[in-house]
Design a protein around this motif. Structure first.
Motif, PDB file in Angstrom:
ATOM      1  N   GLY A 174     -35.988 -27.841 -12.390  1.00  0.00           N
ATOM      2  CA  GLY A 174     -36.958 -28.059 -13.323  1.00  0.00           C
ATOM      3  C   GLY A 174     -37.999 -27.104 -13.217  1.00  0.00           C
ATOM      4  O   GLY A 174     -38.488 -26.463 -14.162  1.00  0.00           O
ATOM      5  N   LEU A 175     -38.099 -26.333 -11.995  1.00  0.00           N
ATOM      6  CA  LEU A 175     -39.004 -24.962 -11.799  1.00  0.00           C
ATOM      7  C   LEU A 175     -38.550 -23.995 -12.599  1.00  0.00           C
ATOM      8  O   LEU A 175     -38.894 -23.112 -13.419  1.00  0.00           O
ATOM      9  N   ALA A 176     -37.219 -23.839 -12.651  1.00  0.00           N
ATOM     10  CA  ALA A 176     -36.485 -22.640 -13.392  1.00  0.00           C
ATOM     11  C   ALA A 176     -36.480 -22.810 -14.933  1.00  0.00           C
ATOM     12  O   ALA A 176     -37.016 -22.037 -15.733  1.00  0.00           O
ATOM     13  N   CYS A 179     -38.491 -17.500  -8.488  1.00  0.00           N
ATOM     14  CA  CYS A 179     -38.256 -18.253  -9.582  1.00  0.00           C
ATOM     15  C   CYS A 179     -38.544 -17.526 -10.832  1.00  0.00           C
ATOM     16  O   CYS A 179     -39.663 -17.171 -11.154  1.00  0.00           O
ATOM     17  N   LYS A 180     -37.776 -16.791 -11.647  1.00  0.00           N
ATOM     18  CA  LYS A 180     -37.997 -16.051 -12.581  1.00  0.00           C
ATOM     19  C   LYS A 180     -37.139 -16.230 -13.958  1.00  0.00           C
ATOM     20  O   LYS A 180     -36.246 -17.119 -13.941  1.00  0.00           O
ATOM     21  N   VAL A 192     -33.569 -17.855 -20.522  1.00  0.00           N
ATOM     22  CA  VAL A 192     -33.046 -18.492 -19.338  1.00  0.00           C
ATOM     23  C   VAL A 192     -33.861 -18.379 -18.081  1.00  0.00           C
ATOM     24  O   VAL A 192     -34.513 -17.345 -17.893  1.00  0.00           O
ATOM     25  N   GLY A 193     -33.798 -19.298 -17.207  1.00  0.00           N
ATOM     26  CA  GLY A 193     -34.593 -19.251 -16.009  1.00  0.00           C
ATOM     27  C   GLY A 193     -33.457 -19.387 -14.713  1.00  0.00           C
ATOM     28  O   GLY A 193     -32.398 -19.900 -14.680  1.00  0.00           O
ATOM     29  N   CYS A 194     -33.976 -18.609 -13.785  1.00  0.00           N
ATOM     30  CA  CYS A 194     -33.473 -18.785 -12.224  1.00  0.00           C
ATOM     31  C   CYS A 194     -34.144 -18.763 -11.261  1.00  0.00           C
ATOM     32  O   CYS A 194     -35.321 -18.028 -11.347  1.00  0.00           O
ATOM     33  N   LEU A 195     -33.766 -19.640 -10.510  1.00  0.00           N
ATOM     34  CA  LEU A 195     -34.410 -19.944  -8.846  1.00  0.00           C
ATOM     35  C   LEU A 195     -33.612 -19.679  -7.962  1.00  0.00           C
ATOM     36  O   LEU A 195     -32.391 -19.925  -7.902  1.00  0.00           O
ATOM     37  N   THR A 210     -30.407 -22.050 -15.475  1.00  0.00           N
ATOM     38  CA  THR A 210     -30.463 -22.935 -16.592  1.00  0.00           C
ATOM     39  C   THR A 210     -29.265 -22.827 -17.549  1.00  0.00           C
ATOM     40  O   THR A 210     -28.787 -23.630 -18.067  1.00  0.00           O
ATOM     41  N   LEU A 211     -28.406 -21.765 -17.483  1.00  0.00           N
ATOM     42  CA  LEU A 211     -27.542 -21.172 -18.413  1.00  0.00           C
ATOM     43  C   LEU A 211     -26.503 -20.630 -17.371  1.00  0.00           C
ATOM     44  O   LEU A 211     -26.843 -19.623 -16.648  1.00  0.00           O
ATOM     45  N   GLU A 212     -25.185 -21.014 -17.629  1.00  0.00           N
ATOM     46  CA  GLU A 212     -23.993 -20.504 -16.959  1.00  0.00           C
ATOM     47  C   GLU A 212     -24.231 -18.819 -16.969  1.00  0.00           C
ATOM     48  O   GLU A 212     -24.411 -18.087 -18.064  1.00  0.00           O
TER      49      GLU A 212
END
Lengths: 353, 353
Positions: B8-10, B41-42, B27-30, B117-119
């Motif tokens: 959810g944060l990502a 978390c970016k 796309v987000g990544c944590l 959020t995405l592969e």
């Protein structure tokens, strides 16, 4: 992620229970384990039940240890002939839970870190002192938003420091202080706020506007306030019930109808809600915690300065557009906090002079 | 805290850059360290710059090691004669940064966990493959929202699994898939959305409505879209400039004026913005990424089904009340995501048939 990030999460959790903790302050607490992992983020939910710190500690211990969790649930249910399950311990009897934590923590939170929006209490009230619990469990650091100015409860910071716990004050202090304002106002005689609900495009009339989460929240508010104030015209037009049917064991608040005339059709549902006093007042004489409902009549009065005691405004806003005229208001408002109930938003505002 | 919390944060981080990543997906990544502490978390911020995963990895490494941070900043500034500072590396040249990470990570993220959020991509595009980076750094687990259906970029999950990394698919999948929709639409010819701004009570006219954060975000959107569509009446009434003056190095989008008549006062500022093509169209012929501005004319068309290509609606909403009539619209809307720019809120909606 820094102190402000974690305190921000604790603050958001606490705001969900703003007012609902009456006559206690709204408080949030987040716990990191000794390695910085978030174990829990919880708030004080209702007076008479566990404070924010032991609630967060309980969830943290359950996250750390399946055995602790099973033991706690078993012991609690045996003691109170209840049937709580995992994740269902928001409202727990405080003394038993506190003692259970003290006797069974097994040092699982040694060197953990707590973020608390308000200085942990140091007094024995309905619940034993939270500062003592943090100390006994071996927390290495406690990060605090607001100083507790209350003469009886304060001193938690000192207690912790004397025990060798690192204490940091003032993280997000302005926002934590704002969270406390209703509590400080209760203690000085009372706090009143106005609640309204509007559609995404500002329509406040024409049937149900907000979703079930928002309406349930309103019923929770009604259940804790001393008095609900509503305008005479709204009573005549909407014929409301103003009860707490959306929640279990809700208390129906006394109602003051603000009206010049005291003639009302007694079949309007609000008059026959059990255990309620209804009075009609021409001049408002308000004490304790009071919610004003109904935008139509009170916004005008607020603008005219005739609702000097109404300090805050709570706006629920749906995500839907509605056909109809919008609500207009000419108040000087300062947004304090915004959150969501499902797709609805809600915002607390301060009404500035 | 569970997988859904971190994803959810990502997701929230990624939505801040929705559309702005065109023609790439948002796309987000944590990243959690080996002990579960959040390191970063970016999101991917703009095409041509670092992807979400290496951006989050870079911040995570800087959080883990002062030396890494100093070395990276020094090396980057030397290479590009730039002057980036700590916390200022949102938009970095991808290849150098990627290589620097590969050569200098010192196993600081061994056994870390990434939520994406995405592969993660597995192909060499403008940036080298993210899946490879996660593998090389020794991540123990990668949690993924949406499957990448793109034939060229997909396969990141397989690559990771073959290397012994635990891979979990489908956390918050529905919400992650929704985040991707504009990207999938670009790839199938184009994506159009309508942007409007309203006050808390739904007023859409009468001067500036939203705060500087929201307006800056609009200028960023203008800078990445192919075409801005605006109604002829709005052009005549508001005499807008429709440029990107609130951001540095913004690109001014071409403008299509939707109007039956092609007679316009050429001193209206939008006509003299450098490097812009303006055309007047009676029948809209839209390609690529397109933002419609101005509620007045387009909401009616949308209702009449004449804006079939406009799939989403972006509403900025200020926290202030404004005097004036509210915007009414009779569309079937589904809220997708709500966030805040300061005290303003913004909500992305899907326009349902």
């Amino acid at each position: 992620m820094n102190d402000e990030f974690y305190m921000g999460l604790a603050l958001s959790e606490a705001w969900k229970f703003q007012i609902l903790t009456y006559p206690n302050p709204a408080v949030g607490c987040l716990i990191l384990d000794e390695n910085g992992q978030i174990l829990s983020c919880k708030a004080h939910e209702m007076a008479g039940y566990l404070h924010a710190e032991p609630t967060a500690i309980l969830f943290a211990l359950c996250k750390k240890s399946e055995k602790f969790k099973d033991d706690f649930i078993k012991a609690y249910n045996a003691k109170f002939s209840s049937n709580i399950k995992e994740g269902e311990f928001g409202l727990l009897e405080p003394k038993f839970s506190y003692e259970f934590i003290l006797n069974n923590h097994s040092n699982l939170l040694k060197n953990a870190k707590a973020y608390v929006t308000l200085e942990p209490c140091s007094h024995h009230g309905k619940t034993p002192p939270c500062a003592n619990l943090l100390k006994e469990l071996g927390f290495s650091e406690v990060i605090i938003g607001s100083h507790d100015e209350n003469k009886i409860a304060s001193g938690g910071g000192n207690l912790l420091q004397s025990a060798g716990v690192r204490v940091k004050f003032g993280v997000l202090k302005v926002r934590c202080d704002k969270l406390l304002e209703p509590f400080l106002a209760y203690q000085n005689g009372g706090f009143s706020f106005l609640k309204i609900a509007i559609s995404k495009n500002g329509v406040a009339s024409g049937g149900i506007i907000t979703n079930e989460f928002s309406r349930t929240h309103v019923h929770k508010l009604r259940s804790v306030i001393d008095t609900l104030v509503i305008g005479g015209n709204t009573v005549r037009t909407d014929r409301p019930r103003l009860d707490t049917r959306l929640i279990k064991n809700g208390k129906n608040p006394d109602v003051i109808i603000y009206s010049r005339s005291d003639k009302f059709d007694e079949t309007i549902p609000l008059f026959s809600v059990p255990g309620r006093k209804v009075s009609v007042q021409k001049e408002l004489n308000i004490k304790g915690l009071c919610m004003f409902e109904g935008a139509g009549e009170f916004l005008k009065l607020a603008k005219e300065g005739k609702l000097a005691n109404v300090k805050w405004l709570l706006i629920y806003q749906s995500s839907d557009f509605k056909n109809g005229e919008n609500l207009r208001l000419d108040l000087n408002l300062k947004p304090l906090f915004s959150g969501n109930f499902g797709d609805d938003g809600y915002t607390w505002y301060e009404i500035l002079d």
